[in-house]
Write a protein that holds these residues in place. Structure first.
Motif, PDB file in Angstrom:
ATOM      1  N   ILE A 201       4.149   4.684  -0.511  1.00 42.91           N
ATOM      2  CA  ILE A 201       3.069   5.755  -0.418  1.00 42.91           C
ATOM      3  C   ILE A 201       2.884   6.200  -1.770  1.00 42.91           C
ATOM      4  O   ILE A 201       2.358   7.072  -2.549  1.00 42.91           O
ATOM      5  CB  ILE A 201       2.942   7.101   0.325  1.00 42.91           C
ATOM      6  N   ASP A 202       4.603   6.297  -2.759  1.00 43.89           N
ATOM      7  CA  ASP A 202       5.032   6.777  -4.331  1.00 43.89           C
ATOM      8  C   ASP A 202       3.979   5.481  -5.255  1.00 43.89           C
ATOM      9  O   ASP A 202       3.520   6.286  -5.911  1.00 43.89           O
ATOM     10  CB  ASP A 202       5.652   6.614  -4.096  1.00 43.89           C
ATOM     11  N   CYS A 203       3.870   4.883  -4.781  1.00 42.77           N
ATOM     12  CA  CYS A 203       3.136   3.965  -5.262  1.00 42.77           C
ATOM     13  C   CYS A 203       1.817   3.931  -5.199  1.00 42.77           C
ATOM     14  O   CYS A 203       0.700   4.086  -6.273  1.00 42.77           O
ATOM     15  CB  CYS A 203       3.192   1.921  -5.098  1.00 42.77           C
ATOM     16  N   ILE A 204       0.694   4.146  -3.864  1.00 38.94           N
ATOM     17  CA  ILE A 204      -0.758   3.811  -3.130  1.00 38.94           C
ATOM     18  C   ILE A 204      -0.944   5.442  -3.679  1.00 38.94           C
ATOM     19  O   ILE A 204      -2.383   5.285  -4.493  1.00 38.94           O
ATOM     20  CB  ILE A 204      -0.982   3.456  -2.238  1.00 38.94           C
ATOM     21  N   THR A 205      -0.425   6.352  -3.577  1.00 36.84           N
ATOM     22  CA  THR A 205      -1.064   7.697  -4.008  1.00 36.84           C
ATOM     23  C   THR A 205      -1.613   7.565  -5.796  1.00 36.84           C
ATOM     24  O   THR A 205      -2.816   8.490  -6.167  1.00 36.84           O
ATOM     25  CB  THR A 205      -0.011   8.245  -3.978  1.00 36.84           C
ATOM     26  N   PHE A 206      -0.975   7.527  -6.904  1.00 41.89           N
ATOM     27  CA  PHE A 206      -1.484   6.807  -8.229  1.00 41.89           C
ATOM     28  C   PHE A 206      -2.943   6.311  -8.218  1.00 41.89           C
ATOM     29  O   PHE A 206      -3.566   6.472  -9.351  1.00 41.89           O
ATOM     30  CB  PHE A 206      -0.124   6.468  -8.878  1.00 41.89           C
ATOM     31  N   PHE A 207      -3.301   5.689  -7.498  1.00 44.61           N
ATOM     32  CA  PHE A 207      -4.394   4.743  -7.176  1.00 44.61           C
ATOM     33  C   PHE A 207      -5.565   5.260  -6.880  1.00 44.61           C
ATOM     34  O   PHE A 207      -6.738   5.519  -6.488  1.00 44.61           O
ATOM     35  CB  PHE A 207      -4.448   3.121  -7.000  1.00 44.61           C
ATOM     36  N   ALA A 208      -5.069   5.898  -5.088  1.00 40.51           N
ATOM     37  CA  ALA A 208      -5.637   6.192  -4.092  1.00 40.51           C
ATOM     38  C   ALA A 208      -5.823   6.868  -4.036  1.00 40.51           C
ATOM     39  O   ALA A 208      -5.496   8.366  -4.581  1.00 40.51           O
ATOM     40  CB  ALA A 208      -5.840   5.223  -2.632  1.00 40.51           C
ATOM     41  N   GLU A 209      -6.945   7.022  -2.614  1.00 41.97           N
ATOM     42  CA  GLU A 209      -7.492   9.087  -2.644  1.00 41.97           C
ATOM     43  C   GLU A 209      -6.196   9.392  -1.761  1.00 41.97           C
ATOM     44  O   GLU A 209      -5.748   8.418  -0.179  1.00 41.97           O
ATOM     45  CB  GLU A 209      -8.422   9.072  -1.493  1.00 41.97           C
ATOM     46  N   PRO A 210      -5.437  10.534  -1.823  1.00 42.56           N
ATOM     47  CA  PRO A 210      -3.658  10.247  -1.052  1.00 42.56           C
ATOM     48  C   PRO A 210      -4.244  10.700   0.491  1.00 42.56           C
ATOM     49  O   PRO A 210      -3.828   9.943   1.373  1.00 42.56           O
ATOM     50  CB  PRO A 210      -3.835  11.764  -1.708  1.00 42.56           C
ATOM     51  N   GLY A 211      -5.349  11.641   0.848  1.00 47.01           N
ATOM     52  CA  GLY A 211      -5.495  11.913   2.516  1.00 47.01           C
ATOM     53  C   GLY A 211      -5.958  10.743   2.979  1.00 47.01           C
ATOM     54  O   GLY A 211      -6.274  10.666   3.897  1.00 47.01           O
ATOM     55  N   SER A 212      -6.208   9.034   2.165  1.00 51.58           N
ATOM     56  CA  SER A 212      -6.816   8.074   2.770  1.00 51.58           C
ATOM     57  C   SER A 212      -5.898   6.964   3.228  1.00 51.58           C
ATOM     58  O   SER A 212      -6.336   6.484   4.215  1.00 51.58           O
ATOM     59  CB  SER A 212      -8.439   7.708   2.298  1.00 51.58           C
ATOM     60  N   ILE A 213      -4.675   7.605   2.907  1.00 48.97           N
ATOM     61  CA  ILE A 213      -3.425   6.293   2.920  1.00 48.97           C
ATOM     62  C   ILE A 213      -3.545   6.524   4.367  1.00 48.97           C
ATOM     63  O   ILE A 213      -2.890   7.693   5.373  1.00 48.97           O
ATOM     64  CB  ILE A 213      -2.536   6.783   2.272  1.00 48.97           C
ATOM     65  N   VAL A 214      -3.486   5.443   4.922  1.00 42.98           N
ATOM     66  CA  VAL A 214      -2.598   5.124   6.421  1.00 42.98           C
ATOM     67  C   VAL A 214      -2.004   3.729   6.516  1.00 42.98           C
ATOM     68  O   VAL A 214      -2.879   2.945   6.361  1.00 42.98           O
ATOM     69  CB  VAL A 214      -4.078   5.034   7.185  1.00 42.98           C
ATOM     70  N   ILE A 215      -0.591   4.592   6.812  1.00 43.09           N
ATOM     71  CA  ILE A 215       0.020   2.812   7.620  1.00 43.09           C
ATOM     72  C   ILE A 215       0.571   2.200   8.482  1.00 43.09           C
ATOM     73  O   ILE A 215       1.097   3.538   9.254  1.00 43.09           O
ATOM     74  CB  ILE A 215       1.765   2.531   6.364  1.00 43.09           C
ATOM     75  N   THR A 216       0.032   1.585   8.571  1.00 43.64           N
ATOM     76  CA  THR A 216       1.050   0.977  10.237  1.00 43.64           C
ATOM     77  C   THR A 216       1.661   0.205  10.337  1.00 43.64           C
ATOM     78  O   THR A 216       1.584  -0.952  10.026  1.00 43.64           O
ATOM     79  CB  THR A 216      -0.334   0.201  11.355  1.00 43.64           C
ATOM     80  N   GLY A 217       2.626   0.345  11.495  1.00 39.07           N
ATOM     81  CA  GLY A 217       4.170  -0.568  10.925  1.00 39.07           C
ATOM     82  C   GLY A 217       3.372  -1.669  12.878  1.00 39.07           C
ATOM     83  O   GLY A 217       3.242  -1.097  13.754  1.00 39.07           O
ATOM     84  N   LEU A 218       4.044  -2.714  12.178  1.00 35.18           N
ATOM     85  CA  LEU A 218       4.062  -3.783  13.338  1.00 35.18           C
ATOM     86  C   LEU A 218       5.474  -4.407  13.529  1.00 35.18           C
ATOM     87  O   LEU A 218       5.319  -5.181  12.350  1.00 35.18           O
ATOM     88  CB  LEU A 218       2.880  -4.709  13.456  1.00 35.18           C
ATOM     89  N   GLU A 219       5.160  -4.824  14.680  1.00 39.30           N
ATOM     90  CA  GLU A 219       7.000  -5.523  14.922  1.00 39.30           C
ATOM     91  C   GLU A 219       6.993  -6.547  14.794  1.00 39.30           C
ATOM     92  O   GLU A 219       5.491  -7.018  15.945  1.00 39.30           O
ATOM     93  CB  GLU A 219       7.896  -4.198  16.196  1.00 39.30           C
ATOM     94  N   VAL A 220       6.767  -7.493  14.399  1.00 45.21           N
ATOM     95  CA  VAL A 220       7.205  -8.730  15.008  1.00 45.21           C
ATOM     96  C   VAL A 220       8.274  -9.838  14.611  1.00 45.21           C
ATOM     97  O   VAL A 220       9.405  -9.493  14.079  1.00 45.21           O
ATOM     98  CB  VAL A 220       6.324  -9.353  13.506  1.00 45.21           C
ATOM     99  N   LYS A 221       8.635 -10.775  16.071  1.00 39.72           N
ATOM    100  CA  LYS A 221      10.121 -11.186  15.638  1.00 39.72           C
ATOM    101  C   LYS A 221       9.825 -12.484  14.797  1.00 39.72           C
ATOM    102  O   LYS A 221       9.241 -13.178  14.394  1.00 39.72           O
ATOM    103  CB  LYS A 221       9.839 -11.379  17.510  1.00 39.72           C
ATOM    104  N   GLU A 222      11.024 -12.383  15.144  1.00 43.27           N
ATOM    105  CA  GLU A 222      11.889 -13.604  13.407  1.00 43.27           C
ATOM    106  C   GLU A 222      11.360 -14.906  14.188  1.00 43.27           C
ATOM    107  O   GLU A 222      10.731 -15.260  12.754  1.00 43.27           O
ATOM    108  CB  GLU A 222      12.616 -13.873  13.292  1.00 43.27           C
ATOM    109  N   GLU A 223      10.602 -15.035  15.614  1.00 37.28           N
ATOM    110  CA  GLU A 223      10.673 -16.853  15.378  1.00 37.28           C
ATOM    111  C   GLU A 223       8.619 -16.532  15.527  1.00 37.28           C
ATOM    112  O   GLU A 223       8.621 -17.669  15.325  1.00 37.28           O
ATOM    113  CB  GLU A 223      10.794 -17.182  17.318  1.00 37.28           C
ATOM    114  N   LYS A 224       8.055 -15.600  15.549  1.00 36.87           N
ATOM    115  CA  LYS A 224       7.210 -15.962  15.352  1.00 36.87           C
ATOM    116  C   LYS A 224       6.704 -15.726  13.554  1.00 36.87           C
ATOM    117  O   LYS A 224       5.379 -15.675  13.134  1.00 36.87           O
ATOM    118  CB  LYS A 224       5.992 -14.211  16.023  1.00 36.87           C
ATOM    119  N   LYS A 225       7.407 -15.220  12.952  1.00 36.90           N
ATOM    120  CA  LYS A 225       7.122 -15.458  11.233  1.00 36.90           C
ATOM    121  C   LYS A 225       5.898 -16.769  10.906  1.00 36.90           C
ATOM    122  O   LYS A 225       5.060 -16.522   9.933  1.00 36.90           O
ATOM    123  CB  LYS A 225       8.090 -15.606  10.821  1.00 36.90           C
ATOM    124  N   GLN A 226       6.609 -17.817  11.119  1.00 33.57           N
ATOM    125  CA  GLN A 226       5.833 -19.378  11.131  1.00 33.57           C
ATOM    126  C   GLN A 226       4.365 -18.914  11.390  1.00 33.57           C
ATOM    127  O   GLN A 226       2.905 -18.875  10.985  1.00 33.57           O
ATOM    128  CB  GLN A 226       6.645 -20.515  11.706  1.00 33.57           C
TER     129      GLN A 226
END
Length: 705
Positions: A201-226
């Motif tokens: 957010i520190d990086c993005i806020t400088f360029f973007a509308e602060p109230g529009s920033i949404v970050i969604t975390g997705l947990e993925v297993k190591e074996e699914k990386k490929q």
């Protein structure tokens, strides 16, 4: 169009100070044996934000220090190395150096380059020490990694290629963009990044509308990386090719500053400033250059309907609060205008007292409502200048840590009531007096560990800072559980210096002697104390703020120095008194009582002047009409009123014609509009338009010594 970056220096320097203060408080409180990952991340973010801003303004020396500092902090938060007390010392020294560099850039001075090189080498050597074993590091990289989807809005013409390059350095990155109604909606996917949401957010806020920033975390297993790489996450070689292109297939190529280290985040951009920065009025606003979770961000307007639902920031799951930065001069101007409004309202109230209530009932009711609204407005405006005293208290953990280590003492600092609010002007002036009192407690009050153990005390001494409200004042106590003040030692030193002492003096009167200029009971002079310089300055500064200093001590158990201050310097609770045709204001904090004396209680002492006997105590009497050469009908004390004033455990009885009444007045400076006048601290305008002088109670008491 070129942009003058100097117009944003003030914002940068202010936010650097805030980040350095935050870093220091976190470092002093951190548990070295088991450091909190959140604390390490917070320190890292502060250093990262300073580095980013220093890079933007081409302050290369600050960038160099923060880059190496950030590298070591990054290893700590990734658990690739072990935190040590030597690292904490180095981090604190780095903070001190950054503060010096900031001041040098701010004031046009210089810092010795060798000092920067020495610290950088120290940080680099610490970074190479005590690495975590490969097995431990392997265990720390969990079987589960985090992939995040990031969406935000920018203006259609906003160039974010620099942001995309920076995010791509964190981890593999893919992006898409949808243009609608003059805005770009970005959707990024960041894979396997150890970077926190706050840093993103520190990086993005400088360029973007602060109230529009949404970050969604997705947990993925190591074996699914490929498998996920096939769905749009770039492989490493693709990412490098993407960075080399600099455009992500969307923007024209931007020149890259060859002076920037490839690891610096962010690289210097060609266009970083919001469009609104073109307005000169926004020079004092924050543009979110260096924001963290405690920073308020100025929001640009978003068209109605742009956001279909309330977008919440990922910082602690709460919405970013809205606030603005306002120059203190504008606040002072507003306070002065409200003060004039209060005076005008008082004039109307005084005039309305002559009206017949039966004929002017509606008018009088409206004036009463105006008085209530004016008082509410006054309180609201005054609250703008109020600051928590934590702004001063926050510096003392470092003072205690450094000085106790230097003196080989073990000291614990407790801070209570640091949320207590005080006028900004008073908060700024409190720093030096409190610093001297803390240093005095460490050097003179707290004993060496072996002495404390021999006396049956705990090895670790305690210094307590306690702030609280009492009536219309703020009281700040500086207490320690050390040796306490030695009455005999103080009186002996006072006699040696030729000070006026007697066996009948109370303990408080004896203790006040330590505030005499040049007074010290130290057996030897050190670079910490012992020269007799300081305590007299402490008292003088407190008195100048309209406050008082009291001392309570028990030999062998400790001492407490109490500072009593008014809540604000702009508004004063006072008692109006008259002398002849003149009206004066006495601050209520100095008034003990008022009385009409009997003739038999008035005595004259050769060489001492006139005194009055009050409950067995003889108090010097000062006739105000004689001091100011005023014609009056009251010449004998028994014909007038005595107002008893007290400061620093000394009392005088002030002879006045009569008491007019208690009221709150707006304080005006005489020095600003005229010049300093002995025994007068300021002036105010009364309801009838007359100017009333405000008496300097402490000065009057001192004049009788």
């Amino acid at each position: 169009m070129s942009i003058d970056m100097k117009q944003f220096y003030a914002v940068f320097f202010e936010e650097v100070s805030e980040h350095l203060a935050n870093m220091e408080s976190l470092l002093l409180a951190i548990n070295i044996e088991s450091p909190s990952l959140d604390d390490l991340n917070a320190v890292f973010r502060a250093a990262h934000s300073i580095k980013g801003g220093a890079g933007i303004f081409a302050f290369d020396d600050m960038t160099e220090v923060t880059h190496i500092l950030e590298t070591l902090l990054d290893k700590l938060r990734k658990q690739e190395t072990i935190l040590t007390s030597e690292m904490i010392d180095a981090f604190l020294q780095a903070g001190d150096l950054l503060a010096e560099l900031k001041e040098a850039h701010q004031e046009g001075g210089e810092v010795d380059p060798d000092k920067v090189k020495t610290l950088c080498k120290s940080l680099e050597s610490l970074s190479a020490e005590r690495a975590v074993s490969p097995e431990s590091a392997e265990n720390n990289s969990a079987a589960e990694t985090v992939c995040r989807e990031i969406t935000f809005l920018t203006e259609e013409k906003e160039d974010i290629s620099t942001l995309l390059r920076e995010l791509a350095e964190f981890a593999e990155l893919s992006c898409s963009c949808d243009i609608q109604d003059g805005y770009k909606k970005w959707c990024l996917t960041l894979a396997e990044a150890s970077v926190s949401d706050d840093e993103l957010i520190d990086c993005i806020t400088f360029f973007a509308e602060p109230g529009s920033i949404v970050i969604t975390g997705l947990e993925v297993k190591e074996e699914k990386k490929q498998e996920e790489d096939a769905f749009g996450l770039f492989a490493e070689e693709n990412t490098h090719a993407l960075i080399e292109n600099d455009s992500f297939g969307i923007f024209d190529e931007l020149p890259v500053n060859s002076n920037n280290d490839s690891d610096d985040l962010p690289a210097q951009p060609s266009l970083l400033l919001p469009k609104a920065a073109e307005s000169a009025e926004q020079e004092t606003q924050s543009y979110g250059f260096f924001s963290d979770e405690d920073k308020h961000i100025e929001k640009k307007p978003v068209p109605a309907g742009r956001l279909k639902s309330a977008v919440k920031s990922s910082r602690n799951g709460s919405e970013s609060s809205s606030s603005i930065r306002v120059n203190t001069e504008k606040v002072d101007q507003l306070i002065n205008q409200v003060g004039e409004l209060v005076i005008t309202q008082a004039m109307l109230t005084q005039i309305s007292a002559l009206l017949d209530p039966s004929e002017h009932e509606i008018l009088l009711n409206r004036l009463t409502q105006l008085e209530r609204n004016t008082r509410d407005l006054q309180e609201s405006v005054m609250s703008i200048r109020m600051m928590p005293i934590s702004f001063v208290f926050a510096r003392f953990p470092r003072v205690v840590r450094d000085l106790s280590s230097k003196l080989h003492k073990k000291i614990n600092l407790k801070m209570i009531g640091d949320e207590t609010e005080l006028d900004k002007g008073l908060v700024e002036k409190l720093a030096d007096p409190l610093t001297h009192l803390i240093r005095n407690s460490i050097d003179h009050g707290i004993e060496m560990p072996e002495i404390r153990l021999a006396q049956g005390k705990e090895e670790i001494g305690t210094i307590t800072l306690f702030a609280f409200y009492q009536g219309g004042n703020v009281v700040i106590n500086v207490s320690d559980d050390g040796a306490g003040l030695n009455r005999e030692k103080i009186t002996a030193k006072a006699a040696e210096r030729g000070l006026n002492i007697s066996d009948s003096m109370t303990d408080n009167e004896v203790y006040q002697l330590i505030f005499s200029a040049g007074f010290s009971t130290a057996e030897k002079v050190t670079d910490v104390s012992g020269r007799g310089v300081g305590m007299d300055v402490v008292k003088r500064n407190i008195v100048e703020m309209g406050g008082q200093v009291e001392i309570h001590s028990d030999l062998g158990l400790g001492s407490t120095i109490s500072i009593r201050l008014p809540l604000t310097l702009a508004i004063l609770d006072g008692m109006s008194i008259s002398v002849g045709d003149h009206i004066y204001i006495i601050p209520l904090t100095f008034i003990c009582e008022s009385l009409q004396p009997q003739t038999e209680n008035i005595k004259t002492i050769n060489g001492k002047g006139t005194v009055v006997k009050v409950r067995g105590e003889y108090i010097p009497l000062l006739a105000l009409h004689q001091l100011f050469n005023i014609e009056t009908q009251v010449h004998q004390p028994s014909d007038g009123i005595l107002v008893l004033l007290e400061s620093s455990n000394k009392k005088i009885a002030l002879l006045v014609d009569q008491l007019v009444g208690q009221q709150q007045v707006v304080l005006k400076s005489l020095e600003t509009n005229f010049h300093a006048v002995p025994c007068i601290s300021g002036a105010t305008i009364m309801g009838d338009g007359r100017v009333a002088l405000i008496l300097d109670a402490a000065g009057l008491i001192s004049s009788m010594e």
